[in-house]
Design a protein around this motif. Structure first.
Motif, PDB file in Angstrom:
ATOM      1  N   LEU A  57       0.819  -1.337  -0.048  1.00  0.00           N
ATOM      2  CA  LEU A  57       0.166  -0.147   0.009  1.00  0.00           C
ATOM      3  C   LEU A  57       0.502   1.520   0.025  1.00  0.00           C
ATOM      4  O   LEU A  57       1.864   1.723   1.097  1.00  0.00           O
ATOM      5  CB  LEU A  57      -0.910   0.328   1.431  1.00  0.00           C
ATOM      6  CG  LEU A  57      -1.574   1.403   2.000  1.00  0.00           C
ATOM      7  CD1 LEU A  57      -2.675   1.574   0.054  1.00  0.00           C
ATOM      8  CD2 LEU A  57      -3.006   1.140   2.722  1.00  0.00           C
ATOM      9  N   VAL A  58       0.784   1.695  -1.039  1.00  0.00           N
ATOM     10  CA  VAL A  58       1.627   3.339  -0.983  1.00  0.00           C
ATOM     11  C   VAL A  58       0.457   4.752  -0.860  1.00  0.00           C
ATOM     12  O   VAL A  58      -0.251   4.885  -1.076  1.00  0.00           O
ATOM     13  CB  VAL A  58       2.141   3.707  -2.498  1.00  0.00           C
ATOM     14  CG1 VAL A  58       2.854   4.981  -2.685  1.00  0.00           C
ATOM     15  CG2 VAL A  58       2.617   2.520  -3.030  1.00  0.00           C
ATOM     16  N   ILE A  84       3.158  -0.754   4.062  1.00  0.00           N
ATOM     17  CA  ILE A  84       2.058   0.358   3.873  1.00  0.00           C
ATOM     18  C   ILE A  84       3.717   1.151   3.301  1.00  0.00           C
ATOM     19  O   ILE A  84       4.898   1.234   4.535  1.00  0.00           O
ATOM     20  CB  ILE A  84       1.820   1.450   4.875  1.00  0.00           C
ATOM     21  CG1 ILE A  84       0.667   0.385   4.844  1.00  0.00           C
ATOM     22  CG2 ILE A  84       1.021   2.072   4.583  1.00  0.00           C
ATOM     23  CD1 ILE A  84      -0.380   0.619   6.366  1.00  0.00           C
ATOM     24  N   LEU A  85       4.359   1.702   2.039  1.00  0.00           N
ATOM     25  CA  LEU A  85       4.419   2.468   2.064  1.00  0.00           C
ATOM     26  C   LEU A  85       4.055   3.762   2.171  1.00  0.00           C
ATOM     27  O   LEU A  85       3.098   4.408   1.967  1.00  0.00           O
ATOM     28  CB  LEU A  85       5.725   2.635   0.722  1.00  0.00           C
ATOM     29  CG  LEU A  85       6.518   1.052   1.024  1.00  0.00           C
ATOM     30  CD1 LEU A  85       5.352  -0.061   0.812  1.00  0.00           C
ATOM     31  CD2 LEU A  85       7.297   1.284  -0.601  1.00  0.00           C
ATOM     32  N   VAL A  86       4.619   5.092   3.132  1.00  0.00           N
ATOM     33  CA  VAL A  86       3.960   6.220   2.725  1.00  0.00           C
ATOM     34  C   VAL A  86       5.260   6.929   2.510  1.00  0.00           C
ATOM     35  O   VAL A  86       6.151   7.464   2.269  1.00  0.00           O
ATOM     36  CB  VAL A  86       4.090   6.730   5.018  1.00  0.00           C
ATOM     37  CG1 VAL A  86       3.009   8.255   4.938  1.00  0.00           C
ATOM     38  CG2 VAL A  86       3.344   5.703   5.583  1.00  0.00           C
ATOM     39  N   VAL A  87       3.986   7.508   1.585  1.00  0.00           N
ATOM     40  CA  VAL A  87       4.813   8.539   0.945  1.00  0.00           C
ATOM     41  C   VAL A  87       4.751  10.143   0.884  1.00  0.00           C
ATOM     42  O   VAL A  87       3.094  10.603   1.229  1.00  0.00           O
ATOM     43  CB  VAL A  87       3.893   8.800  -0.313  1.00  0.00           C
ATOM     44  CG1 VAL A  87       5.054   9.776  -1.838  1.00  0.00           C
ATOM     45  CG2 VAL A  87       4.858   7.588  -1.045  1.00  0.00           C
ATOM     46  N   THR A  88       5.595  11.468   1.786  1.00  0.00           N
ATOM     47  CA  THR A  88       5.456  12.383   2.060  1.00  0.00           C
ATOM     48  C   THR A  88       6.002  13.222   1.244  1.00  0.00           C
ATOM     49  O   THR A  88       7.237  13.342   0.887  1.00  0.00           O
ATOM     50  CB  THR A  88       5.529  12.585   3.762  1.00  0.00           C
ATOM     51  OG1 THR A  88       5.416  13.932   4.207  1.00  0.00           O
ATOM     52  CG2 THR A  88       6.927  12.006   4.166  1.00  0.00           C
ATOM     53  N   GLU A  98       6.310   9.537  12.224  1.00  0.00           N
ATOM     54  CA  GLU A  98       5.468   8.364  13.256  1.00  0.00           C
ATOM     55  C   GLU A  98       4.307   7.425  12.529  1.00  0.00           C
ATOM     56  O   GLU A  98       4.165   6.757  13.446  1.00  0.00           O
ATOM     57  CB  GLU A  98       3.878   9.515  13.631  1.00  0.00           C
ATOM     58  CG  GLU A  98       2.959   9.622  14.713  1.00  0.00           C
ATOM     59  CD  GLU A  98       1.695  10.621  15.099  1.00  0.00           C
ATOM     60  OE1 GLU A  98       0.590   9.759  15.893  1.00  0.00           O
ATOM     61  OE2 GLU A  98       2.314  11.734  14.853  1.00  0.00           O
ATOM     62  N   ALA A  99       4.461   7.837  11.431  1.00  0.00           N
ATOM     63  CA  ALA A  99       3.641   6.467  10.542  1.00  0.00           C
ATOM     64  C   ALA A  99       5.033   4.723  10.481  1.00  0.00           C
ATOM     65  O   ALA A  99       4.172   4.175  10.814  1.00  0.00           O
ATOM     66  CB  ALA A  99       3.839   6.878   9.018  1.00  0.00           C
ATOM     67  N   LEU A 100       5.938   5.184  10.570  1.00  0.00           N
ATOM     68  CA  LEU A 100       7.407   3.956  10.491  1.00  0.00           C
ATOM     69  C   LEU A 100       7.393   2.984  11.884  1.00  0.00           C
ATOM     70  O   LEU A 100       6.725   2.452  12.711  1.00  0.00           O
ATOM     71  CB  LEU A 100       8.841   4.564  10.521  1.00  0.00           C
ATOM     72  CG  LEU A 100       8.977   4.859   9.522  1.00  0.00           C
ATOM     73  CD1 LEU A 100      10.398   5.908   8.898  1.00  0.00           C
ATOM     74  CD2 LEU A 100       9.128   3.760   8.291  1.00  0.00           C
ATOM     75  N   LYS A 101       6.778   4.420  13.658  1.00  0.00           N
ATOM     76  CA  LYS A 101       6.717   3.886  14.853  1.00  0.00           C
ATOM     77  C   LYS A 101       5.435   2.829  15.142  1.00  0.00           C
ATOM     78  O   LYS A 101       5.410   1.868  15.959  1.00  0.00           O
ATOM     79  CB  LYS A 101       6.471   5.149  15.958  1.00  0.00           C
ATOM     80  CG  LYS A 101       8.352   6.447  15.774  1.00  0.00           C
ATOM     81  CD  LYS A 101       7.980   7.078  16.579  1.00  0.00           C
ATOM     82  CE  LYS A 101       9.499   7.596  17.134  1.00  0.00           C
ATOM     83  NZ  LYS A 101       9.413   9.126  17.964  1.00  0.00           N
ATOM     84  N   TYR A 105       6.163  -0.169   6.643  1.00  0.00           N
ATOM     85  CA  TYR A 105       7.602   0.063   5.995  1.00  0.00           C
ATOM     86  C   TYR A 105       8.884   0.390   5.609  1.00  0.00           C
ATOM     87  O   TYR A 105       9.600   0.839   6.093  1.00  0.00           O
ATOM     88  CB  TYR A 105       7.137  -1.106   5.364  1.00  0.00           C
ATOM     89  CG  TYR A 105       8.044  -1.882   4.385  1.00  0.00           C
ATOM     90  CD1 TYR A 105       8.691  -3.179   5.064  1.00  0.00           C
ATOM     91  CD2 TYR A 105       8.177  -1.624   2.484  1.00  0.00           C
ATOM     92  CE1 TYR A 105       9.673  -3.783   4.731  1.00  0.00           C
ATOM     93  CE2 TYR A 105       9.266  -2.551   2.338  1.00  0.00           C
ATOM     94  CZ  TYR A 105      10.167  -3.191   3.250  1.00  0.00           C
ATOM     95  OH  TYR A 105      11.243  -4.038   2.460  1.00  0.00           O
ATOM     96  N   ASP A 106       8.031   1.761   6.014  1.00  0.00           N
ATOM     97  CA  ASP A 106       8.846   3.135   4.872  1.00  0.00           C
ATOM     98  C   ASP A 106       8.327   3.962   4.702  1.00  0.00           C
ATOM     99  O   ASP A 106       6.950   3.834   4.371  1.00  0.00           O
ATOM    100  CB  ASP A 106       9.863   2.596   3.448  1.00  0.00           C
ATOM    101  CG  ASP A 106      11.399   2.885   3.867  1.00  0.00           C
ATOM    102  OD1 ASP A 106      11.589   3.905   4.229  1.00  0.00           O
ATOM    103  OD2 ASP A 106      11.875   2.857   2.740  1.00  0.00           O
TER     104      ASP A 106
END
Length: 207
Positions: A57-58, A84-88, A98-101, A105-106
């Motif tokens: 999930l991107v 989950i790969l967070v794009v920011t 915070e999402a990583l914690k 995933y990245d």
């Protein structure tokens, strides 16, 4: 490779141009993708756990309505199996941390290099295959355990404790032959070839 084994990349981003760009990028390397403009739309389209394919999930952090972080929390409650790969954007880096914690995933900063995103997605797909395999294995074991009757579960407890059949028989006020019959039934229902394999199965669902 069946459809169920074919990776699917899920994209949640409110930016139309970004969604189209990602869909084109993934298609260019033969990856299926499904794009959603927001968290509510994504949740409404989310398939049941049994129908989920390997993938990733991107997820954009800042979106109207439900944020990416809130969606991540909702998915954690559902035991969502995909990385989950967070794009920011640059200003959202603290949110990405915070999402990583929280288990992402990245995180990848915009603007990103296309090859870097593809590399991280490829790694996430392999991780998702491992996760889905473990979850499938766990459900299979749970289904087998559900076949056991009350007495079989009691005998199973004795087996896993390393007790001899005669000890289990004495504790449960059964004959040794009855315990042996229960033991054979347990091994058959659990489809275990040895006590060690049986112990690993139970540990997999209780751990």
């Amino acid at each position: 490779m069946s459809l169920a084994d074919t990776p699917l990349i899920l994209v949640v981003d409110d930016d139309d141009a970004m969604r189209r760009s990602m869909q084109f990028l993934f298609a260019s390397v033969g990856l299926d993708s499904a794009c959603h403009a927001g968290a509510d739309e994504f949740l409404a389209a989310l398939p049941p756990r049994e129908a989920q394919r390997p993938g990733a999930l991107v997820l954009d952090v800042r979106m109207p309505g439900m944020s990416g972080l809130e969606l991540q929390r909702r998915l954690a409650e559902r035991d969502f199996p995909l990385p989950i790969l967070v794009v920011t954007g640059h200003g959202d880096v603290p949110m990405a941390v915070e999402a990583l914690k929280a288990g992402a995933y990245d995180f990848i900063e915009k603007p990103f290099q296309e090859q870097y995103l593809l590399d991280r997605v490829a790694a996430a797909i392999e991780l998702s295959r491992e996760t889905l395999a473990r979850q499938t294995r766990r459900r299979t074991i749970e289904e087998r355990l559900a076949r056991l009757g009350r007495r079989e579960r009691e005998v199973l407890g004795g087996i896993l404790a390393g007790k001899l059949n005669k000890t289990v028989a004495w504790e449960l006020e059964l004959s040794v032959k009855t315990v042996e019959a229960y033991r054979a039934s347990i091994m058959a229902k659990m489809e275990a070839g040895s006590v060690a394999e049986l112990a690993r199965m139970v540990a997999a669902v209780e751990g």
